[in-house]
Design an enzyme around this catalytic site. Structure first.
Site, mmCIF file in Angstrom:
data_model
loop_
_atom_site.group_PDB
_atom_site.id
_atom_site.type_symbol
_atom_site.label_atom_id
_atom_site.label_comp_id
_atom_site.label_asym_id
_atom_site.label_seq_id
_atom_site.Cartn_x
_atom_site.Cartn_y
_atom_site.Cartn_z
ATOM 1 N N GLY A 1 0.837 -1.209 0.000
ATOM 2 C CA GLY A 1 0.000 0.000 0.000
ATOM 3 C C GLY A 1 0.867 1.251 0.000
ATOM 4 O O GLY A 1 1.876 1.299 0.697
ATOM 5 N N ILE B 1 1.760 3.672 6.706
ATOM 6 C CA ILE B 1 0.977 4.520 7.615
ATOM 7 C C ILE B 1 0.651 3.744 8.886
ATOM 8 O O ILE B 1 0.228 4.321 9.863
ATOM 9 C CB ILE B 1 -0.334 5.025 6.971
ATOM 10 C CG1 ILE B 1 -1.296 3.875 6.664
ATOM 11 C CG2 ILE B 1 -0.066 5.839 5.728
ATOM 12 C CD1 ILE B 1 -2.722 4.337 6.399
ATOM 13 N N ASP B 2 0.823 2.422 8.851
ATOM 14 C CA ASP B 2 0.459 1.593 10.016
ATOM 15 C C ASP B 2 1.512 1.639 11.123
ATOM 16 O O ASP B 2 1.219 1.277 12.266
ATOM 17 C CB ASP B 2 0.242 0.140 9.586
ATOM 18 C CG ASP B 2 -0.953 -0.016 8.670
ATOM 19 O OD1 ASP B 2 -1.766 0.918 8.596
ATOM 20 O OD2 ASP B 2 -1.062 -1.070 8.014
ATOM 21 N N GLY C 1 -5.549 0.467 9.755
ATOM 22 C CA GLY C 1 -4.692 -0.242 10.716
ATOM 23 C C GLY C 1 -5.353 -1.558 11.057
ATOM 24 O O GLY C 1 -6.222 -1.611 11.924
ATOM 25 N N GLU D 1 -9.426 -0.052 12.096
ATOM 26 C CA GLU D 1 -9.978 -1.016 11.135
ATOM 27 C C GLU D 1 -9.952 -2.445 11.709
ATOM 28 O O GLU D 1 -10.859 -3.237 11.501
ATOM 29 C CB GLU D 1 -9.057 -0.916 9.924
ATOM 30 C CG GLU D 1 -9.453 -1.601 8.699
ATOM 31 C CD GLU D 1 -8.312 -1.478 7.663
ATOM 32 O OE1 GLU D 1 -7.255 -0.867 7.944
ATOM 33 O OE2 GLU D 1 -8.494 -2.028 6.590
ATOM 34 N N ARG E 1 -23.629 7.962 14.622
ATOM 35 C CA ARG E 1 -23.213 7.886 13.221
ATOM 36 C C ARG E 1 -21.809 7.310 13.154
ATOM 37 O O ARG E 1 -21.091 7.295 14.154
ATOM 38 C CB ARG E 1 -23.186 9.282 12.593
ATOM 39 C CG ARG E 1 -24.507 9.986 12.552
ATOM 40 C CD ARG E 1 -25.386 9.445 11.427
ATOM 41 N NE ARG E 1 -26.546 10.287 11.212
ATOM 42 C CZ ARG E 1 -27.719 10.136 11.847
ATOM 43 N NH1 ARG E 1 -27.866 9.184 12.746
ATOM 44 N NH2 ARG E 1 -28.734 10.942 11.572
ATOM 45 N N GLN F 1 -6.373 8.750 3.954
ATOM 46 C CA GLN F 1 -5.291 8.611 4.946
ATOM 47 C C GLN F 1 -3.942 8.300 4.304
ATOM 48 O O GLN F 1 -2.904 8.460 4.908
ATOM 49 C CB GLN F 1 -5.623 7.481 5.930
ATOM 50 C CG GLN F 1 -6.868 7.744 6.754
ATOM 51 C CD GLN F 1 -7.386 6.490 7.427
ATOM 52 O OE1 GLN F 1 -7.027 6.187 8.550
ATOM 53 N NE2 GLN F 1 -8.242 5.744 6.747
HETATM 54 O O1 F6P Z 1 -0.815 0.031 3.773
HETATM 55 C C1 F6P Z 1 -1.446 -0.280 4.947
HETATM 56 C C2 F6P Z 1 -2.924 -0.146 4.793
HETATM 57 O O2 F6P Z 1 -3.220 1.189 4.576
HETATM 58 C C3 F6P Z 1 -3.702 -0.696 5.973
HETATM 59 O O3 F6P Z 1 -3.862 0.180 7.024
HETATM 60 C C4 F6P Z 1 -4.998 -1.103 5.333
HETATM 61 O O4 F6P Z 1 -5.555 -2.157 6.056
HETATM 62 C C5 F6P Z 1 -4.573 -1.550 3.973
HETATM 63 O O5 F6P Z 1 -3.387 -0.847 3.674
HETATM 64 C C6 F6P Z 1 -5.550 -1.343 2.857
HETATM 65 O O6 F6P Z 1 -4.991 -1.855 1.694
HETATM 66 P P1 F6P Z 1 -5.508 -1.841 0.215
HETATM 67 O O7 F6P Z 1 -4.892 -0.655 -0.452
HETATM 68 O O8 F6P Z 1 -4.989 -3.101 -0.371
HETATM 69 O O9 F6P Z 1 -6.994 -1.764 0.268
#
Ligand code: F6P
Length: 357
Positions: free
Chosen positions: A10, A133-134, A177, A229, A273, A281
């Site tokens: 990612g 970002i994690d 995350g 998440e 909500r 992000q």
């Molecule tokens: O790169 C980490 C991340 O942003 C995670 O926080 C998230 O779960 C995941 O990537 C989402 O990934 P993708 O782009 O494959 O949907």
């Protein structure tokens, strides 16, 4: 000498800043350095694709989000599966040699580092740079991209808070995350939310609802809840990610947020909500901290290459840039310590983690 750079997994803010720093260091310190970009991460290496990266390509890159090399997720578990013409790993090793690389820089997260360790074991000269970002890569205090994401998410919380307060609502905000709750924890504290739910601290539904009802009884008119998440109910903590979606009350849902908002609304009687922040992000320009960090990490990684130190990844320990051997960190994660200082600080000022009254 010939150097390859790829970005994998990612994306996040700062990838281009690292590419630039690697390129500039090599251009300034290695005579006739040849630098090539490998498109779409390991997928490009498997296909054997590369193209020259010139000094002109690196100009103006520092503030640009995303990655000029493009990226892709290439699952680690498929790297050693026998396919037509060998494994993906064997194809990457063959292409590394065919390209005549002296070193390959792999910019990526935990999965990227696992594959980098494999390539290194197969004799390729690999140097990693920790991105995500994690912030969950083992052996480094911080990954590049994380601080920018904390800024973005904190700003989002601030904005959502004003509408939540105006409407006297309970608001759940889902933050990325899956395995680790760093981004949720840091931005949640920075924004002053009242409840933080992260994977490392499974929450209890009764505790969450009782805490919210106690706030309502005390005259508090609104509540902001930061939900990672990967946040889990205590009852489902024993399940793996894939199993969890099917064990959930809302069958098939990968995150708990929507269902939790529904239950909270029913059990508190307060308008509730939720908002999923999603890919904003990961996008946009890196913050100044990340630009500096990316420049330090990229320059350092390039210096390691010049010194012939391979099979490693750059890391931040304290305020210093250092390195870890790939086999020492590959396959390991860095999690929030439920007993650590940041969680203790949050609890101390009254933030609930939904696990105790
Ligand atoms: O790169 C980490 C991340 O942003 C995670 O926080 C998230 O779960 C995941 O990537 C989402 O990934 P993708 O782009 O494959 O949907």
């Amino acid at each position: 000498m010939k150097f390859g750079i790829l970005t994998s997994g990612g994306d996040c803010a700062g990838l281009n800043a690292v590419i630039r720093a690697i390129g500039l260091y090599l251009a300034n310190n290695v005579k006739n350095a040849e630098i090539v970009g490998i498109p779409e991460g390991y997928a490009g290496l498997i296909r054997g694709e590369s193209y020259p990266l010139t000094k002109a390509d690196l100009e103006g890159l520092l503030p640009v989000g995303g990655t000029i090399l493009k990226t892709r997720r290439t699952p680690f578990k498929r790297m050693t599966v026998l396919e037509e013409g060998g494994t993906r790993l064997s194809r990457m090793v063959a292409n590394y040699k065919k390209m005549g690389l002296d070193c390959l820089f792999t910019l990526g997260g935990a999965g990227t580092h696992k594959t980098a360790a494999l390539l290194s074991m197969e004799g390729c000269n690999v140097i990693g740079v920790p991105k995500t970002i994690d912030n969950d890569i083992f052996g480094t205090d911080v990954t590049f991209g994380f601080r920018t994401a904390v800024e973005v998410v904190t700003d989002a919380f601030d904005r959502i808070e004003t509408t939540t307060r105006s409407h006297s609502r309970i608001m759940l905000v889902e933050v990325m995350g899956n395995k680790a709750g760093w981004l949720t924890l840091h931005s949640g504290i920075a924004a002053g939310v009242q409840m933080i739910l992260i994977p490392e601290i499974p929450f209890n539904l009764d505790v969450v609802c009782d805490t919210l009802n106690a706030r309502i009884a005390a005259g508090e008119t609104y509540t902001m809840i930061a939900v990672a998440e990967g946040a889990v109910l205590d009852a489902e903590a024993r399940f793996k990610k894939e199993e969890r979606a099917f064990a959930r009350p809302a069958f098939g849902e990968t995150t708990v947020t929507r269902h939790l908002a529904e239950v909270i609304g029913e059990r508190t009687g307060q308008e509730t909500r939720y908002s999923v922040l999603g890919y904003l992000q990961r996008g946009g320009t890196p913050c100044a901290y990340d630009r500096l960090l990316c420049t330090r990490l990229g320059g350092y990684a390039a210096k390691l290459a010049v010194e012939g130190r391979f099979g490693v990844t750059a890391a931040v320990v304290g305020n210093e840039i250092t390195f870890n051997a790939l086999p020492d960190i590959a396959g390991k994660y860095k999690f929030v310590d439920p007993m650590g200082g940041e969680v203790a600080c949050a609890r101390g000022i009254g933030i609930s983690f939904g696990d105790r009254r």
